[in-house]
Design an enzyme around this catalytic site. Structure first.
Site, short mmCIF file in Angstrom:
data_model
loop_
_atom_site.label_atom_id
_atom_site.label_comp_id
_atom_site.label_asym_id
_atom_site.label_seq_id
_atom_site.Cartn_x
_atom_site.Cartn_y
_atom_site.Cartn_z
N ASP A 6 -14.01 -17.83 32.12
CA ASP A 6 -13.96 -19.01 31.26
C ASP A 6 -14.42 -20.20 32.11
O ASP A 6 -14.90 -20.02 33.25
CB ASP A 6 -12.57 -19.20 30.63
CG ASP A 6 -11.51 -19.62 31.63
OD1 ASP A 6 -11.81 -19.67 32.86
OD2 ASP A 6 -10.37 -19.89 31.22
N CYS A 63 -10.55 -16.50 35.57
CA CYS A 63 -10.17 -17.70 34.81
C CYS A 63 -9.46 -18.62 35.79
O CYS A 63 -9.60 -18.44 37.01
CB CYS A 63 -9.34 -17.35 33.56
SG CYS A 63 -7.77 -16.56 33.85
N THR A 65 -6.20 -19.17 36.63
CA THR A 65 -5.23 -18.47 37.48
C THR A 65 -5.49 -16.97 37.58
O THR A 65 -4.92 -16.31 38.45
CB THR A 65 -3.81 -18.62 36.89
OG1 THR A 65 -3.83 -18.07 35.55
CG2 THR A 65 -3.39 -20.09 36.84
N HIS A 96 -4.81 2.75 45.40
CA HIS A 96 -3.65 3.32 44.69
C HIS A 96 -3.79 3.27 43.17
O HIS A 96 -3.31 4.16 42.48
CB HIS A 96 -2.37 2.56 45.08
CG HIS A 96 -1.91 2.87 46.48
ND1 HIS A 96 -0.67 2.51 46.96
CD2 HIS A 96 -2.54 3.49 47.51
CE1 HIS A 96 -0.53 2.91 48.21
NE2 HIS A 96 -1.67 3.51 48.58
N HIS A 131 -1.17 9.39 43.52
CA HIS A 131 -1.42 8.25 42.63
C HIS A 131 -1.96 8.69 41.27
O HIS A 131 -1.79 7.99 40.28
CB HIS A 131 -2.39 7.27 43.28
CG HIS A 131 -1.92 6.83 44.63
ND1 HIS A 131 -0.78 6.08 44.80
CD2 HIS A 131 -2.40 7.07 45.88
CE1 HIS A 131 -0.58 5.87 46.09
NE2 HIS A 131 -1.55 6.47 46.76
#
Ligand code: RB5
Length: 148
Positions: A6, A63, A65, A96, A131
């Site tokens: 964004d 974005c 954060t 992982h 995993h």
């Protein structure tokens, strides 16, 4: 590699694109392309949908954060989107979690550290083994939720 952001991730996206291109990786940018305010789900959806459908194998979302993009991307079947804030997380996200989407916060990371995280994710290899049964469980949960 497909990439999207964004407005909050636009500046970092340009840096990451250059970093990838300097590594010889071709990048398809699915927007946004200018600093006008936009809604991150629109761009997260573009990237996540293509990977979910098998039309791309990995992507990067950015974005402000990284939180919003990670929420959106992880709504899609088969998407394992990892919001990372350091090299160790980026490496573990591949080793992982076999993350197929790396999510970054353009307003919380330095450009150098973000490039280092992208590099750590790209250079790492999924370890499989113990995993895999955990990823299989996620896939099972995803399938069950869809049929409820
Ligand atoms: C946009 O202002 C901001 O909310 C967005 O970039 C992101 O940080 C959301 O999680």
């Amino acid at each position: 590699m497909i990439i999207g952001s964004d407005h909050g991730g636009l500046e970092l996206k340009q840096i990451i694109k250059s970093y990838l291109e300097n590594r010889g990786i071709s990048v398809e940018d699915l927007g946004t392309s200018n600093s006008d305010s936009v809604d991150y789900p629109d761009f997260g959806e573009r990237v996540a949908r293509l990977i979910s459908k098998g039309q791309a194998d990995k992507g990067i979302l950015i974005c402000g954060t990284g939180v919003g993009m990670s929420i959106v991307a992880n709504k899609f079947p088969g998407i394992r989107a990892a919001l990372v804030t350091d090299d160790f997380m980026a490496r573990m996200a591949k080793e992982h979690n076999n993350a197929n989407v790396l999510v970054l916060g353009g307003r919380v990371l330095t450009q150098d550290s973000a490039c280092a995280m992208v590099g750590a994710w790209l250079d790492a290899s999924y370890e499989g083994g113990r995993h895999q049964k955990r990823l299989d469980k996620i896939a099972r949960i995803e399938k069950e939720i869809r049929s409820e």
